[in-house]
Motif scaffolding. Structure first.
Motif, PDB file in Angstrom:
ATOM      1  N   SER A  18       0.825  -1.204   0.000  1.00 42.81           N
ATOM      2  CA  SER A  18       0.000   0.000   0.000  1.00 42.81           C
ATOM      3  C   SER A  18       0.862   1.258   0.000  1.00 42.81           C
ATOM      4  O   SER A  18       0.490   2.268  -0.601  1.00 42.81           O
ATOM      5  CB  SER A  18      -0.951   0.013   1.196  1.00 42.81           C
ATOM      6  N   GLU A  19       2.036   1.207   0.643  1.00 42.72           N
ATOM      7  CA  GLU A  19       2.960   2.341   0.602  1.00 42.72           C
ATOM      8  C   GLU A  19       3.449   2.566  -0.821  1.00 42.72           C
ATOM      9  O   GLU A  19       3.545   3.707  -1.283  1.00 42.72           O
ATOM     10  CB  GLU A  19       4.158   2.099   1.519  1.00 42.72           C
ATOM     11  N   ARG A  20       3.744   1.489  -1.526  1.00 42.93           N
ATOM     12  CA  ARG A  20       4.190   1.593  -2.921  1.00 42.93           C
ATOM     13  C   ARG A  20       3.093   2.208  -3.781  1.00 42.93           C
ATOM     14  O   ARG A  20       3.343   3.091  -4.602  1.00 42.93           O
ATOM     15  CB  ARG A  20       4.564   0.215  -3.449  1.00 42.93           C
ATOM     16  N   GLU A  21       1.867   1.747  -3.586  1.00 44.58           N
ATOM     17  CA  GLU A  21       0.755   2.284  -4.357  1.00 44.58           C
ATOM     18  C   GLU A  21       0.557   3.764  -4.074  1.00 44.58           C
ATOM     19  O   GLU A  21       0.267   4.546  -4.991  1.00 44.58           O
ATOM     20  CB  GLU A  21      -0.522   1.503  -4.062  1.00 44.58           C
ATOM     21  N   ALA A  22       0.744   4.178  -2.824  1.00 44.31           N
ATOM     22  CA  ALA A  22       0.609   5.590  -2.469  1.00 44.31           C
ATOM     23  C   ALA A  22       1.702   6.418  -3.138  1.00 44.31           C
ATOM     24  O   ALA A  22       1.438   7.521  -3.638  1.00 44.31           O
ATOM     25  CB  ALA A  22       0.661   5.755  -0.952  1.00 44.31           C
ATOM     26  N   ARG A  23       2.936   5.891  -3.165  1.00 42.15           N
ATOM     27  CA  ARG A  23       4.031   6.599  -3.846  1.00 42.15           C
ATOM     28  C   ARG A  23       3.755   6.739  -5.339  1.00 42.15           C
ATOM     29  O   ARG A  23       3.965   7.799  -5.935  1.00 42.15           O
ATOM     30  CB  ARG A  23       5.365   5.874  -3.634  1.00 42.15           C
ATOM     31  N   LEU A  24       3.287   5.653  -5.952  1.00 43.02           N
ATOM     32  CA  LEU A  24       2.980   5.683  -7.375  1.00 43.02           C
ATOM     33  C   LEU A  24       1.846   6.658  -7.682  1.00 43.02           C
ATOM     34  O   LEU A  24       1.895   7.385  -8.670  1.00 43.02           O
ATOM     35  CB  LEU A  24       2.611   4.283  -7.873  1.00 43.02           C
ATOM     36  N   LYS A  25       0.849   6.685  -6.809  1.00 44.67           N
ATOM     37  CA  LYS A  25      -0.277   7.594  -6.994  1.00 44.67           C
ATOM     38  C   LYS A  25       0.192   9.044  -6.917  1.00 44.67           C
ATOM     39  O   LYS A  25      -0.196   9.878  -7.730  1.00 44.67           O
ATOM     40  CB  LYS A  25      -1.345   7.330  -5.936  1.00 44.67           C
ATOM     41  N   ALA A  26       1.063   9.344  -5.948  1.00 45.57           N
ATOM     42  CA  ALA A  26       1.585  10.699  -5.803  1.00 45.57           C
ATOM     43  C   ALA A  26       2.448  11.091  -7.006  1.00 45.57           C
ATOM     44  O   ALA A  26       2.369  12.215  -7.507  1.00 45.57           O
ATOM     45  CB  ALA A  26       2.390  10.811  -4.518  1.00 45.57           C
ATOM     46  N   LEU A  83       2.210   9.896 -10.058  1.00 44.89           N
ATOM     47  CA  LEU A  83       1.321  10.065 -11.199  1.00 44.89           C
ATOM     48  C   LEU A  83       0.622  11.414 -11.149  1.00 44.89           C
ATOM     49  O   LEU A  83       0.520  12.118 -12.154  1.00 44.89           O
ATOM     50  CB  LEU A  83       0.289   8.937 -11.234  1.00 44.89           C
ATOM     51  N   LYS A  84       0.171  11.796  -9.957  1.00 49.08           N
ATOM     52  CA  LYS A  84      -0.510  13.078  -9.801  1.00 49.08           C
ATOM     53  C   LYS A  84       0.433  14.236 -10.133  1.00 49.08           C
ATOM     54  O   LYS A  84       0.054  15.187 -10.823  1.00 49.08           O
ATOM     55  CB  LYS A  84      -1.037  13.219  -8.377  1.00 49.08           C
ATOM     56  N   ASN A 107       3.085  14.092 -12.092  1.00 48.14           N
ATOM     57  CA  ASN A 107       3.352  14.033 -13.528  1.00 48.14           C
ATOM     58  C   ASN A 107       2.200  14.640 -14.324  1.00 48.14           C
ATOM     59  O   ASN A 107       2.421  15.399 -15.266  1.00 48.14           O
ATOM     60  CB  ASN A 107       3.588  12.580 -13.943  1.00 48.14           C
TER      61      ASN A 107
END
Length: 51
Positions: free
Chosen positions: A14-22, A24-25, A27
């Motif tokens: 879930s930490e990885r997904e949060a980093r990826l989401k941030a 992406l936002k 970018n």
């Protein structure tokens, strides 16, 4: 057979997904700003014709 790639704990996943989401936002924000700058430049008549 079970998936072996799910060996990471859910918190790490879930930490990885949060980093990826941030990322992406951020970018998408940069791309939006670039598109707006291009549109402004095109409106000023300083941009070359694209077609």
């Amino acid at each position: 057979m079970e998936d072996n790639h799910k060996s990471t704990p859910k918190s790490a996943q879930s930490e990885r997904e949060a980093r990826l989401k941030a990322a992406l936002k951020a970018n998408m924000g940069r791309r939006k700003a670039q598109a707006q700058a291009r549109a402004r430049a095109h409106g000023d008549g300083t941009d070359k014709k694209d077609s």
